[in-house]
Design a protein around this motif. Structure first.
Motif, PDB file in Angstrom:
ATOM      1  N   MET A   1       0.845  -1.180   0.000  1.00  0.00           N
ATOM      2  CA  MET A   1       0.000   0.000   0.000  1.00  0.00           C
ATOM      3  C   MET A   1       0.888   1.239   0.000  1.00  0.00           C
ATOM      4  SD  MET A   1      -3.204   0.741   0.135  1.00  0.00           S
ATOM      5  CE  MET A   1      -4.198   2.154   0.402  1.00  0.00           C
ATOM      6  N   THR A   2       0.568   2.161  -0.809  1.00  0.00           N
ATOM      7  CA  THR A   2       1.329   3.388  -0.937  1.00  0.00           C
ATOM      8  C   THR A   2       0.902   4.385   0.139  1.00  0.00           C
ATOM      9  OG1 THR A   2       1.388   3.000  -3.314  1.00  0.00           O
ATOM     10  CG2 THR A   2       1.997   5.178  -2.570  1.00  0.00           C
ATOM     11  N   ASP A   3       1.871   5.082   0.683  1.00  0.00           N
ATOM     12  CA  ASP A   3       1.626   6.058   1.738  1.00  0.00           C
ATOM     13  C   ASP A   3       0.823   7.243   1.187  1.00  0.00           C
ATOM     14  OD1 ASP A   3       1.708   7.751   3.907  1.00  0.00           O
ATOM     15  OD2 ASP A   3       3.854   8.169   3.774  1.00  0.00           O
ATOM     16  N   PRO A   4      -0.387   7.489   1.716  1.00  0.00           N
ATOM     17  CA  PRO A   4      -1.220   8.588   1.227  1.00  0.00           C
ATOM     18  C   PRO A   4      -0.550   9.963   1.377  1.00  0.00           C
ATOM     19  CG  PRO A   4      -2.503   7.150   2.660  1.00  0.00           C
ATOM     20  CD  PRO A   4      -1.078   6.704   2.739  1.00  0.00           C
ATOM     21  N   LYS A   5       0.262  10.118   2.402  1.00  0.00           N
ATOM     22  CA  LYS A   5       0.945  11.413   2.600  1.00  0.00           C
ATOM     23  C   LYS A   5       1.961  11.658   1.489  1.00  0.00           C
ATOM     24  CE  LYS A   5       0.215  11.511   7.553  1.00  0.00           C
ATOM     25  NZ  LYS A   5       0.779  11.422   8.878  1.00  0.00           N
ATOM     26  N   LEU A   6       2.605  10.593   1.051  1.00  0.00           N
ATOM     27  CA  LEU A   6       3.561  10.697  -0.050  1.00  0.00           C
ATOM     28  C   LEU A   6       2.828  11.097  -1.337  1.00  0.00           C
ATOM     29  CD1 LEU A   6       6.579  10.270  -0.720  1.00  0.00           C
ATOM     30  CD2 LEU A   6       6.003   7.908  -1.306  1.00  0.00           C
ATOM     31  N   ILE A   7       1.668  10.528  -1.544  1.00  0.00           N
ATOM     32  CA  ILE A   7       0.863  10.860  -2.725  1.00  0.00           C
ATOM     33  C   ILE A   7       0.433  12.321  -2.665  1.00  0.00           C
ATOM     34  CG2 ILE A   7      -1.265  10.356  -3.990  1.00  0.00           C
ATOM     35  CD1 ILE A   7      -1.012   7.455  -2.877  1.00  0.00           C
ATOM     36  N   SER A  65      -6.106   8.066  -2.624  1.00  0.00           N
ATOM     37  CA  SER A  65      -6.248   6.610  -2.514  1.00  0.00           C
ATOM     38  C   SER A  65      -6.411   5.932  -3.876  1.00  0.00           C
ATOM     39  CB  SER A  65      -7.429   6.260  -1.609  1.00  0.00           C
ATOM     40  OG  SER A  65      -8.639   6.714  -2.173  1.00  0.00           O
ATOM     41  N   TYR A  66      -6.674   6.709  -4.913  1.00  0.00           N
ATOM     42  CA  TYR A  66      -6.832   6.152  -6.257  1.00  0.00           C
ATOM     43  C   TYR A  66      -5.554   6.263  -7.092  1.00  0.00           C
ATOM     44  CZ  TYR A  66     -11.853   6.006  -5.371  1.00  0.00           C
ATOM     45  OH  TYR A  66     -13.090   5.733  -4.856  1.00  0.00           O
ATOM     46  N   PHE A  67      -4.438   6.529  -6.463  1.00  0.00           N
ATOM     47  CA  PHE A  67      -3.199   6.720  -7.209  1.00  0.00           C
ATOM     48  C   PHE A  67      -2.832   5.506  -8.061  1.00  0.00           C
ATOM     49  CE2 PHE A  67       1.441   6.538  -7.666  1.00  0.00           C
ATOM     50  CZ  PHE A  67       1.635   7.694  -8.407  1.00  0.00           C
ATOM     51  N   SER A  68      -2.908   4.307  -7.485  1.00  0.00           N
ATOM     52  CA  SER A  68      -2.571   3.093  -8.246  1.00  0.00           C
ATOM     53  C   SER A  68      -3.512   2.918  -9.428  1.00  0.00           C
ATOM     54  CB  SER A  68      -2.643   1.855  -7.361  1.00  0.00           C
ATOM     55  OG  SER A  68      -1.619   1.894  -6.405  1.00  0.00           O
ATOM     56  N   ASP A 132      -4.149  -6.879  -8.604  1.00  0.00           N
ATOM     57  CA  ASP A 132      -4.717  -7.165  -7.297  1.00  0.00           C
ATOM     58  C   ASP A 132      -5.736  -6.112  -6.847  1.00  0.00           C
ATOM     59  OD1 ASP A 132      -4.910  -8.939  -5.181  1.00  0.00           O
ATOM     60  OD2 ASP A 132      -3.481  -7.823  -3.953  1.00  0.00           O
ATOM     61  N   LEU A 133      -6.541  -5.626  -7.808  1.00  0.00           N
ATOM     62  CA  LEU A 133      -7.581  -4.662  -7.465  1.00  0.00           C
ATOM     63  C   LEU A 133      -8.820  -5.398  -6.966  1.00  0.00           C
ATOM     64  CD1 LEU A 133      -7.471  -2.078 -10.403  1.00  0.00           C
ATOM     65  CD2 LEU A 133      -6.386  -1.914  -8.165  1.00  0.00           C
ATOM     66  N   PHE A 141     -13.086   1.693 -12.139  1.00  0.00           N
ATOM     67  CA  PHE A 141     -12.135   1.875 -13.236  1.00  0.00           C
ATOM     68  C   PHE A 141     -12.807   1.685 -14.591  1.00  0.00           C
ATOM     69  CE2 PHE A 141      -9.012   0.128 -16.209  1.00  0.00           C
ATOM     70  CZ  PHE A 141      -8.051   1.124 -16.177  1.00  0.00           C
ATOM     71  N   MET A 142     -13.627   0.639 -14.704  1.00  0.00           N
ATOM     72  CA  MET A 142     -14.256   0.305 -15.980  1.00  0.00           C
ATOM     73  C   MET A 142     -15.611   0.998 -16.160  1.00  0.00           C
ATOM     74  SD  MET A 142     -13.135  -3.641 -16.516  1.00  0.00           S
ATOM     75  CE  MET A 142     -13.575  -3.606 -18.257  1.00  0.00           C
ATOM     76  N   LYS A 143     -16.024   1.757 -15.141  1.00  0.00           N
ATOM     77  CA  LYS A 143     -17.275   2.501 -15.177  1.00  0.00           C
ATOM     78  C   LYS A 143     -18.470   1.599 -15.479  1.00  0.00           C
ATOM     79  CE  LYS A 143     -15.030   6.768 -16.310  1.00  0.00           C
ATOM     80  NZ  LYS A 143     -14.188   7.352 -17.259  1.00  0.00           N
ATOM     81  N   CYS A 144     -18.587   0.546 -14.671  1.00  0.00           N
ATOM     82  CA  CYS A 144     -19.715  -0.381 -14.799  1.00  0.00           C
ATOM     83  C   CYS A 144     -20.057  -0.904 -13.408  1.00  0.00           C
ATOM     84  CB  CYS A 144     -19.375  -1.513 -15.769  1.00  0.00           C
ATOM     85  SG  CYS A 144     -18.045  -2.591 -15.233  1.00  0.00           S
TER      86      CYS A 144
END
Length: 173
Positions: A1-7, A65-68, A132-133, A141-144
């Motif tokens: 998981m990526t650090d939200p503060k870094l993002i 949180s949607y960075f990935s 791994d979503l 992502f796929m808008k469905c």
């Protein structure tokens, strides 16, 4: 998981934070590009182009949180454009892009079977098992609807198993 503060720092223009984020996601982006483009050089170029595009539009990202998902979307759009471009450069009915080489015969079988599926099945399987979503993230992502993603995932995996069974391959999918 990526650090939200870094993002958040990267969104605000911190180049060092952006560089760290890209280092964290580099391998995942490369695997995605290679899966679509089937060529090491093209995959490396894709990672470079996606890095540039992400950097250029980073401030538009509203939800850290949607960075990935943001990076994956840029990569998939780029790869889809490249695949379309490659298809236009056909020579004697074959794609100009060279076929991928893999150390694993089983991986090559799965990759080949996956490439024969409809694009929607390829995408949901790739997003679920390579990136791994979660189903919810794939749906966004796929808008469905999530139910559609679940249906496509079930159907895609079933078709993938059928293809592997027909070839006499292992159906570890």
């Amino acid at each position: 998981m990526t650090d939200p503060k870094l993002i958040e720092k990267a969104i605000k223009g911190d180049d060092g934070a952006f560089l760290l984020l890209m280092k964290q996601h580099k391998e995942q982006l490369y695997r995605t590009a290679f899966l679509y483009l089937k060529n090491e050089a093209d995959a490396v170029e894709a990672v470079q182009e996606v890095t540039f595009r992400a950097y250029r539009s980073m401030r538009k990202l509203k939800e850290p949180s949607y960075f990935s998902t943001y990076l994956i979307r840029i990569m998939l759009n780029y790869c889809n454009d490249q695949v379309k471009r490659q298809k236009k450069t056909m020579i004697n009915g074959e794609l100009a892009a060279s076929a991928s080489k893999s150390d694993s015969y089983e991986y090559m079988e799965i990759e080949e079977a996956l490439s024969r599926l409809e694009e929607k099945y390829q995408k949901v399987i790739t997003l679920k098992y390579v990136h791994d979503l979660k189903i919810k993230e794939i749906a966004e992502f796929m808008k469905c609807p999530e139910s559609t993603v679940k249906t496509w995932l079930t159907k895609g995996l079933s078709l993938l198993r059928q293809q592997l069974d027909e070839k006499g391959g292992n159906s570890h999918v």
